[in-house]
Design a protein around this motif. Structure first.
Motif, mmCIF file in Angstrom:
data_model
loop_
_atom_site.group_PDB
_atom_site.id
_atom_site.type_symbol
_atom_site.label_atom_id
_atom_site.label_comp_id
_atom_site.label_asym_id
_atom_site.label_seq_id
_atom_site.Cartn_x
_atom_site.Cartn_y
_atom_site.Cartn_z
ATOM 1 N N PHE A 6 0.834 -1.202 0.000
ATOM 2 C CA PHE A 6 0.000 0.000 0.000
ATOM 3 C C PHE A 6 0.870 1.254 0.000
ATOM 4 O O PHE A 6 2.019 1.228 0.450
ATOM 5 C CB PHE A 6 -0.996 0.006 1.169
ATOM 6 N N GLY A 7 0.279 2.344 -0.524
ATOM 7 C CA GLY A 7 1.042 3.574 -0.679
ATOM 8 C C GLY A 7 0.712 4.644 0.320
ATOM 9 O O GLY A 7 1.565 5.468 0.660
ATOM 10 N N THR A 8 -0.536 4.692 0.790
ATOM 11 C CA THR A 8 -0.952 5.805 1.653
ATOM 12 C C THR A 8 -1.163 5.358 3.090
ATOM 13 O O THR A 8 -0.254 5.441 3.904
ATOM 14 C CB THR A 8 -2.206 6.488 1.089
ATOM 15 N N VAL A 9 -2.368 4.892 3.430
ATOM 16 C CA VAL A 9 -2.721 4.669 4.836
ATOM 17 C C VAL A 9 -3.402 3.319 5.014
ATOM 18 O O VAL A 9 -4.254 2.928 4.219
ATOM 19 C CB VAL A 9 -3.668 5.783 5.335
ATOM 20 N N LEU A 10 -3.020 2.627 6.089
ATOM 21 C CA LEU A 10 -3.779 1.485 6.580
ATOM 22 C C LEU A 10 -4.712 2.016 7.658
ATOM 23 O O LEU A 10 -4.255 2.500 8.697
ATOM 24 C CB LEU A 10 -2.849 0.413 7.146
ATOM 25 N N ALA A 11 -6.004 1.968 7.403
ATOM 26 C CA ALA A 11 -7.012 2.526 8.313
ATOM 27 C C ALA A 11 -7.692 1.402 9.080
ATOM 28 O O ALA A 11 -7.962 0.329 8.540
ATOM 29 C CB ALA A 11 -8.054 3.315 7.521
ATOM 30 N N SER A 12 -7.982 1.671 10.345
ATOM 31 C CA SER A 12 -8.724 0.701 11.153
ATOM 32 C C SER A 12 -9.472 1.444 12.254
ATOM 33 O O SER A 12 -9.009 2.463 12.755
ATOM 34 C CB SER A 12 -7.775 -0.336 11.767
ATOM 35 N N GLY A 13 -10.640 0.918 12.619
ATOM 36 C CA GLY A 13 -11.426 1.517 13.693
ATOM 37 C C GLY A 13 -12.671 2.181 13.167
ATOM 38 O O GLY A 13 -13.350 1.660 12.273
ATOM 39 N N PHE A 14 -12.981 3.351 13.711
ATOM 40 C CA PHE A 14 -14.207 4.047 13.334
ATOM 41 C C PHE A 14 -14.275 4.295 11.837
ATOM 42 O O PHE A 14 -15.314 4.072 11.193
ATOM 43 C CB PHE A 14 -14.307 5.374 14.086
ATOM 44 N N ALA A 61 -4.124 -5.152 16.763
ATOM 45 C CA ALA A 61 -5.159 -6.170 16.936
ATOM 46 C C ALA A 61 -6.354 -5.534 17.621
ATOM 47 O O ALA A 61 -6.203 -4.694 18.521
ATOM 48 C CB ALA A 61 -4.628 -7.346 17.765
ATOM 49 N N ALA A 62 -7.545 -5.892 17.163
ATOM 50 C CA ALA A 62 -8.809 -5.472 17.772
ATOM 51 C C ALA A 62 -9.893 -6.382 17.243
ATOM 52 O O ALA A 62 -9.788 -6.901 16.127
ATOM 53 C CB ALA A 62 -9.124 -4.003 17.460
ATOM 54 N N GLU A 63 -10.940 -6.576 18.034
ATOM 55 C CA GLU A 63 -12.028 -7.461 17.635
ATOM 56 C C GLU A 63 -12.967 -6.772 16.645
ATOM 57 O O GLU A 63 -13.294 -5.585 16.809
ATOM 58 C CB GLU A 63 -12.835 -7.900 18.868
ATOM 59 N N ASP A 64 -13.404 -7.522 15.643
ATOM 60 C CA ASP A 64 -14.447 -7.074 14.715
ATOM 61 C C ASP A 64 -14.099 -5.779 13.982
ATOM 62 O O ASP A 64 -14.963 -4.939 13.728
ATOM 63 C CB ASP A 64 -15.788 -6.895 15.450
ATOM 64 N N ILE A 65 -12.827 -5.605 13.637
ATOM 65 C CA ILE A 65 -12.373 -4.442 12.879
ATOM 66 C C ILE A 65 -11.663 -4.923 11.625
ATOM 67 O O ILE A 65 -10.765 -5.776 11.691
ATOM 68 C CB ILE A 65 -11.407 -3.561 13.703
ATOM 69 N N ARG A 66 -12.052 -4.374 10.483
ATOM 70 C CA ARG A 66 -11.397 -4.692 9.214
ATOM 71 C C ARG A 66 -10.386 -3.599 8.878
ATOM 72 O O ARG A 66 -10.630 -2.419 9.098
ATOM 73 C CB ARG A 66 -12.434 -4.784 8.093
ATOM 74 N N GLY A 67 -9.237 -4.001 8.365
ATOM 75 C CA GLY A 67 -8.258 -3.036 7.882
ATOM 76 C C GLY A 67 -8.537 -2.645 6.439
ATOM 77 O O GLY A 67 -8.965 -3.468 5.627
ATOM 78 N N TYR A 68 -8.327 -1.363 6.134
ATOM 79 C CA TYR A 68 -8.434 -0.848 4.768
ATOM 80 C C TYR A 68 -7.088 -0.252 4.388
ATOM 81 O O TYR A 68 -6.468 0.456 5.190
ATOM 82 C CB TYR A 68 -9.494 0.252 4.675
ATOM 83 N N VAL A 69 -6.633 -0.523 3.152
ATOM 84 C CA VAL A 69 -5.394 0.091 2.661
ATOM 85 C C VAL A 69 -5.684 0.820 1.361
ATOM 86 O O VAL A 69 -6.345 0.281 0.467
ATOM 87 C CB VAL A 69 -4.270 -0.950 2.465
ATOM 88 N N ASP A 70 -5.234 2.058 1.281
ATOM 89 C CA ASP A 70 -5.490 2.899 0.097
ATOM 90 C C ASP A 70 -6.982 2.931 -0.239
ATOM 91 O O ASP A 70 -7.381 2.972 -1.409
ATOM 92 C CB ASP A 70 -4.695 2.409 -1.116
ATOM 93 N N GLY A 71 -7.816 2.884 0.803
ATOM 94 C CA GLY A 71 -9.263 2.946 0.618
ATOM 95 C C GLY A 71 -9.916 1.639 0.234
ATOM 96 O O GLY A 71 -11.137 1.581 0.059
ATOM 97 N N GLU A 72 -9.126 0.557 0.108
ATOM 98 C CA GLU A 72 -9.641 -0.736 -0.306
ATOM 99 C C GLU A 72 -9.687 -1.694 0.884
ATOM 100 O O GLU A 72 -8.748 -1.731 1.689
ATOM 101 C CB GLU A 72 -8.758 -1.332 -1.401
ATOM 102 N N ARG A 76 -8.448 -7.111 5.165
ATOM 103 C CA ARG A 76 -8.991 -8.230 5.939
ATOM 104 C C ARG A 76 -9.078 -7.794 7.402
ATOM 105 O O ARG A 76 -8.527 -6.756 7.786
ATOM 106 C CB ARG A 76 -8.131 -9.480 5.783
ATOM 107 N N PRO A 77 -9.745 -8.582 8.234
ATOM 108 C CA PRO A 77 -9.880 -8.208 9.644
ATOM 109 C C PRO A 77 -8.545 -8.224 10.384
ATOM 110 O O PRO A 77 -7.615 -8.956 10.019
ATOM 111 C CB PRO A 77 -10.839 -9.272 10.205
ATOM 112 N N LEU A 78 -8.460 -7.404 11.428
ATOM 113 C CA LEU A 78 -7.309 -7.440 12.317
ATOM 114 C C LEU A 78 -7.304 -8.774 13.058
ATOM 115 O O LEU A 78 -8.364 -9.398 13.188
ATOM 116 C CB LEU A 78 -7.406 -6.286 13.319
ATOM 117 N N PRO A 79 -6.137 -9.258 13.525
ATOM 118 C CA PRO A 79 -4.858 -8.564 13.649
ATOM 119 C C PRO A 79 -4.111 -8.474 12.314
ATOM 120 O O PRO A 79 -4.234 -9.355 11.455
ATOM 121 C CB PRO A 79 -4.090 -9.425 14.643
ATOM 122 N N LEU A 80 -3.315 -7.383 12.189
ATOM 123 C CA LEU A 80 -2.498 -7.166 11.011
ATOM 124 C C LEU A 80 -1.124 -6.665 11.445
ATOM 125 O O LEU A 80 -0.998 -5.961 12.461
ATOM 126 C CB LEU A 80 -3.132 -6.122 10.087
#
Length: 296
Positions: free
Chosen positions: A136-144, A264-275, A278-282
Motif C-alpha cells: 500500500f502507498g498511503t494509509v492502513l485505516a482501522s477503527g471508526f 489487533a482489535a475485535e471485529d475491525i477490518r483493515g483498509y489500505v489505500d481505501g480498499e 482483511r480483519p485485524l490482527p495485522l
C-alpha cells in the motif's frame, strides 16, 4: 529504457472519466515518441494479471489511470521491481497522487508531466507499506473510519460522498471506542481504548483527510496516529480538523513513528489505500525504496 509504455485503466474511475483520461494520456505519450498499450480486465484480478505480464515482459513504465483503487492495484504489479509507476488521478480520493505532487483531475496535464519526466529519466524511489504480501502507498485505516467504510460499501443504492456522510452518522449512533493491542518497533505492548488507529506511509486518505499529517514517503518509517477514547460529541468536534491535520494537537491523539506496526482489535477490518483488506490482527512493515515513481 524501452519506449513501450503500459496504461492500466479503470474505465469507471471518476464516474466514467477513466476512458477519456486514458485517451488524453496515450496521446501525450505518443506525441513524445512512446508506444502505448492499454491494459484493462473484466475484473481486478484479470487486470492485475495483465499488468504483471507487462512488467515481467519489460515494459518501460506502468501508468495507472483511475483513483486510489487503481493505483493500489498497480502497486501489486510494480512494487519491488525497477519498473516505474506513473499516476493519472481521475478517481474520487486520489490521495496517493496528492502525496506525490501529481495533478489531480487533469489527465492532460498528468500525461504531459509523465511524458516529459520519462523523456528526461526523472524518476525517484519512495517507501511502501506491506501487509503480508499486499502493498500500500498511503494509509492502513482501522477503527471508526473502517467501520464507516464497511457500512458505506453496503449502501449500494447510494453513490458519492453523501453515502459516506450517511454511513458516518449511522456509525456514530452505535459508536464506542475499541480495545486495541499495538506493538511498535520497541516491542512494548500498548493496550489502549481507541477510536481509530491509522498507519500512514502517506499523509492522507478519504480524499484529502490528513490523518497522518507528518508522514514522509522517504524516511523508512510509518507515522502511526492513535485517536484515543473520544466521546461522540468530542469525535464530532475533532474529526473535521483532520482536513487540516490539526487533530494531532488534541490531547487524546498520539503519533508514533515506527518501521513495523502490529495492531489487533475485535471485529475491525483493515483498509489500505481505501480498499478493504482483511480483519485485524495485522502487521504492517515499511519497506524503504520499494517503488520507483515518475516525476515531478
Amino acid at each position: 529504457m524501452t519506449n513501450k509504455i503500459t496504461l492500466l485503466l479503470n474505465p469507471a474511475a471518476g464516474r466514467g472519466r477513466g476512458s477519456k483520461a486514458a485517451q488524453l494520456v496515450a496521446s501525450a505519450l505518443r506525441a513524445a515518441g512512446f508506444a502505448v498499450r492499454k491494459v484493462v480486465g473484466e475484473n481486478a484480478e484479470e487486470a492485475l494479471a495483465r499488468a504483471r505480464t507487462a512488467v515481467d515482459g519489460g515494459t518501460g513504465a506502468l501508468i495507472a489511470v483511475g483513483g486510489d483503487g487503481t493505483a493500489n492495484l498497480a502497486l501489486q504489479a510494480v512494487a519491488g521491481t525497477r519498473t516505474p509507476l506513473g499516476l493519472v488521478a481521475v478517481g474520487t480520493g486520489n490521495d496517493f497522487a496528492r502525496a506525490l505532487g501529481q495533478p489531480i483531475g487533469d489527465a492532460g496535464a498528468a500525461g504531459r508531466l509523465i511524458a516529459t519526466a520519462l523523456k528526461a529519466g526523472r524518476v525517484r524511489d519512495i517507501d511502501l507499506g506491506k501487509v503480508g504480501g499486499h502493498w500500500f502507498g498511503t494509509v492502513l485505516a482501522s477503527g471508526f473510519d473502517s467501520r464507516v467504510n464497511d457500512r458505506g460499501n453496503r449502501m449500494r443504492w447510494l453513490t458519492g460522498r453523501f453515502k459516506y456522510d450517511l454511513a458516518m452518522m449511522a456509525e456514530l449512533a452505535s459508536f464506542r471506542p475499541f480495545p486495541y493491542r499495538i506493538v511498535l518497533d520497541d516491542g512494548v505492548v500498548q493496550e489502549v481504548e481507541a477510536t481509530l488507529v491509522a498507519i500512514g506511509n502517506g499523509s492522507s486518505y478519504g480524499g484529502g483527510m490528513r490523518i497522518c499529517p507528518g508522514a514522509d514517503l522517504t524516511d523508512g518509517l510509518f507515522d502511526v496516529t492513535v485517536v484515543g477514547d473520544l466521546s461522540r460529541t468530542t469525535l464530532l468536534r475533532v474529526f473535521p480538523r483532520v482536513y487540516r491535520g490539526t487533530h494531532v494537537r488534541h490531547p487524546k491523539v498520539t503519533v508514533h513513528r515506527s518501521a513495523t506496526v502490529e495492531i489487533a482489535a475485535e471485529d475491525i477490518r483493515g483498509y489500505v489505500d481505501g480498499e478493504p483488506l482483511r480483519p485485524l490482527p495485522l502487521t504492517a512493515r515499511c519497506v524503504p525504496g520499494a517503488l520507483r515513481v515518475i516525476g515531478p
